[in-house]
Enzyme design. Structure first.
Site, mmCIF file in Angstrom:
data_model
loop_
_atom_site.group_PDB
_atom_site.id
_atom_site.type_symbol
_atom_site.label_atom_id
_atom_site.label_comp_id
_atom_site.label_asym_id
_atom_site.label_seq_id
_atom_site.Cartn_x
_atom_site.Cartn_y
_atom_site.Cartn_z
ATOM 1 N N THR A 95 -16.441 41.246 41.681
ATOM 2 C CA THR A 95 -17.703 41.233 42.412
ATOM 3 C C THR A 95 -18.729 40.471 41.594
ATOM 4 O O THR A 95 -19.167 40.941 40.544
ATOM 5 C CB THR A 95 -18.200 42.676 42.663
ATOM 6 O OG1 THR A 95 -17.321 43.292 43.599
ATOM 7 C CG2 THR A 95 -19.611 42.677 43.223
ATOM 8 N N LYS A 170 -20.968 41.439 51.533
ATOM 9 C CA LYS A 170 -21.235 42.669 50.766
ATOM 10 C C LYS A 170 -22.717 43.026 50.793
ATOM 11 O O LYS A 170 -23.090 44.198 50.882
ATOM 12 C CB LYS A 170 -20.759 42.527 49.311
ATOM 13 C CG LYS A 170 -19.269 42.747 49.146
ATOM 14 C CD LYS A 170 -18.895 43.253 47.755
ATOM 15 C CE LYS A 170 -19.185 44.716 47.529
ATOM 16 N NZ LYS A 170 -18.540 45.263 46.308
ATOM 17 N N LYS A 238 -31.245 46.426 44.014
ATOM 18 C CA LYS A 238 -31.021 44.999 43.747
ATOM 19 C C LYS A 238 -30.342 44.340 44.954
ATOM 20 O O LYS A 238 -30.721 43.242 45.368
ATOM 21 C CB LYS A 238 -30.143 44.827 42.503
ATOM 22 C CG LYS A 238 -29.966 43.383 42.069
ATOM 23 C CD LYS A 238 -28.773 43.230 41.133
ATOM 24 C CE LYS A 238 -27.480 43.539 41.866
ATOM 25 N NZ LYS A 238 -26.259 43.508 41.097
#
Lengths: 292, 292, 292, 292
Positions: A95, A170, A238
């Site tokens: 990721t 995502k 974030k």
């Protein structure tokens, strides 16, 4: 089918074991080589360096802990670039942010190699059970060729188009999750303050059209004030910031996500950034968490 | 067990049939008496007026279409008040506001009767299948006595305390739903505008921790721009307004619900109030629905 | 006092004329040198290049149109760096982002020079009238030495500390402005839709504690649907985004600015980005601007 | 010109003195009659009851403390209704809700009398100086006839149409004020947390297009954490709630006001409701006010 596999952390170990169990020939590498031993007992070969793995295998999968590690196996001495060529395919399942992914993609393809980014949704348990969700993007032919491996690793894989789309997907998913968590937290607080039993709300929600595993998991822990981090609040915030930035680029107004983002920022300002993202519930309380 | 049953609309008919099917003796009444015929074929008796039903039955259940109808069967000539007394229990399963419920409760109890408000979550299909969720509040002893009936009508019933709490629970649930729908709509729009296939987002969400029947049902219809009203947007917005008012009374800040409410108001201003509440998706589009 | 002056656009021309009028000796340079002629008629000398100006003058002021132009006069051939040294001071009054400002600051100071960033608040008219507000940051001694020039150029100058603070102050001011404009727009729309005359609202506001030049200027133009850009909406939205990012860095929740930012994004999605920022009013209308 | 004047509180005393000073013949009444003495020394006559004042005077002005007091002088024994008729005009300058105003209006007009609601903007000082802003609505002919009195009492009066519009205008103005205060508070907090001196922000704002008396007054007190209530936060929040409800009725989306309202609710939940509305600043702080 033969594959290289770089990175034997919690995820990588479970995933490479799954491949071995399903008859794949796997050549593994890990920065700390001793971690390869268990895999060898299950039939894996060892590659001395990332370059050596790529030299030996047509397809190399990697799942590293963070962007610097992902860049390192590609660009450092004995890295992937030294052996990549037009007969090789590289699949990065780490990721990472879109920039890191693009940098790797450009380096691989400029040497003739083929590249897929393929971040996953799901953690340790789904990795062990071969129940990950794989968000792949990049070279479609490579995707088709490695599908047998994806079928072993995940319950479902998606090909999402050009490199970067895996990361974007995502972000969209996590933004939706952050807003949903706020909706849930406000509901629980309103129930409690209005004289209802919040446990009853959890039960009612669980019996209706909104019933979902996240509410089922987080409802009881919120009521217990148990914010042991599964997904740290600062990471959730974030991701909401990055999703809002993506919306900004594309002129998409997202007033609910923006309000949810501010709630997560409020939580960060209260010192809750390292707790689970469900700790955003605390921002709704009459007094800061220090005194509650 | 013998019960009276007032109101044979879509819900009431399905519910009274369920009671008959499970061996209850049921005396029905409906404003348009001809609607009673089908029930009689299944074994029901007929009461000529609400008062006549109450006179005959220890327990009377009602499910009427709106507050005026709910008030009418109680207060009008030949209404419930004429026969209510300390041996009778009245259970109003209509969805009404807290004021209406209180007014009925006071009238019943001041004449010695016992009262339960018991709004339900679920519509036609769950009513037919005995899969409603029942949100009861008021007289606990009465609740315990009519539990056999609730067990037939619903998959689960809750006793939530004092009269008004049933209505409040519905508001909290619907507020959570309204915020969730906005979170979902923003996610779908962001996916589409960012170059992702929104259908992929639906699939990814459905495989993860947020998977829920509402997303499963509404995702495809949103993508088809099919806003046939299951729950009209103007009712969703009204419930959010009332939930925010409940939060205001209790000094509960709810920034995400407030942002969602404004989105529903924006949708109303675009003339979408009579469509399904998922039409809030349209507020995120570059141009108003007239030109899209 | 002798100063160099780089950049004779609308702002620079007015400012250098002001300096000449107040007895400063001014050496001017402009990319298109012919623009210097008018200044020469008022007593200015000409420098052939930025480097030549810096060589001649102890203090050099610049006000360029954008970051590339600001970087160019410093780093290009014949640029400031060629002549900067520990006896020279450079004052950049351009409006640039913090990164550009830092890059210039580092280059100047690494060669021993002294640097001030000094963006201004105010446009053509205040520049001509010496009524600018100067937001300076960087070298305090240099600030003190050039104060006589700032006193001529502005009605007020501030020394805000380290380089970057000038840009930050502009962001905070513009964020406040963007939220205020939304507050105003919502008030006007609510008045109109509630059966009040919006002009009456403007008059009432102008007589009370909220009376301010911006409302006085923008109220009538909003009612006329006149959105001739004084400050383009897309720039306002960009500043809000940057201010929110600054708040994110410092964990400052700003729910009202976030809601205002989404309204500006909605306006951009409606194609209003090039109009005046007061066009955010259009987002509150029942139907998109195309059909209103 | 002769007028009756009911209510000699802070506002009423100052206003009736102004009328006397400008040559009006004034007949005063107050619930505590002794309060009339000072007015008598300045030339006023005394009416024993509201009815007696109306009997004597063609025009009667009232300014009472709250809705019950406003209703009492009209409906109670010896109240206005006993003497109102088609030759009389009644002007209620109290700040009351629209319902109270409507009730009074109907009672007066059904007896043939003429009615104006005329709430004012401004407090003690403007009342003494004849600098109020008068928001009148109701009977236009009556408005025109009493304009000479309004000219003495205020710097400006508005005729806003039908009864209720005066109250609505106050809500719109106060909603705008509440959003502006949040915009200001967020700016001050962002400045401070970003390493800027908040006092510099106040100075910069005061020199620009947003300069207004409210920022000038509240900026320094916010920095001193001085929240002595001029306008209590809970009243500000109530007005925002009512303004949002007005927007709801008219399908006006107001996302910024909604976010501001939630901030005020958060402040109420922190126990700040009785402080000045500028105390909303405290909701932006890292820790609740108890520990700051």
């Amino acid at each position: 089918m033969e594959v290289g596999f770089l990175g034997l952390g919690i995820m990588g170990k479970a995933m490479s074991l799954n491949l071995l169990r399903h008859g794949f020939k796997v050549t593994v590498w890990n920065r700390t080589l001793s971690k390869c031993d268990e895999l060898v007992q299950h039939g894996a070969s060892i590659g001395e360096t990332p370059a050596a793995v790529v030299k030996k295998c047509k397809y190399t999968i990697a799942i590293l802990s963070d962007p610097p590690a992902a860049l390192s196996v590609v660009f450092d001495k004995d890295g992937i670039l030294e052996q990549i060529n037009n007969e090789k395919g590289y699949i990065d399942m780490s990721t990472v942010d879109a920039d890191t992914s693009s940098k790797i993609s450009e380096a691989i393809t400029s040497r003739g190699g083929r590249f897929l980014e393929a971040p996953v949704s799901g953690s340790k348990k789904p990795a062990e059970d071969g129940q990950l969700v794989i968000l792949a993007a990049g070279n479609k032919a490579l995707y088709d060729e490695v599908l047998p491996a994806f079928d072993v690793l995940g319950k479902k894989s998606f090909f999402l188009g050009e490199v970067g789309n895996g990361a974007k997907m995502k972000l969209v998913v996590n933004m939706t999750m952050g807003s949903m968590m706020n909706a849930f937290a406000e509901g629980i607080m309103l129930a409690g303050k209005s004289g209802l039993n919040p446990q009853n709300l959890l039960d009612v929600l669980d019996l209706g059209a909104m019933s979902n595993p996240m509410f089922k998991l987080k409802g009881p822990t919120i009521l217990q004030k148990n914010y042991t981090p599964a997904f740290p609040l600062k990471h959730q915030q974030k991701d909401m910031r990055l999703a809002l930035a993506l919306g900004d680029e594309n002129a998409v107004p997202m007033p609910v996500a923006a309000a949810a983002n501010e709630a997560f920022k409020k939580a960060r300002s209260l010192g809750l950034g390292d707790l689970d993202f469900s700790a955003v519930f605390e921002t709704l309380k009459p007094i800061g968490p220090s005194s509650s």
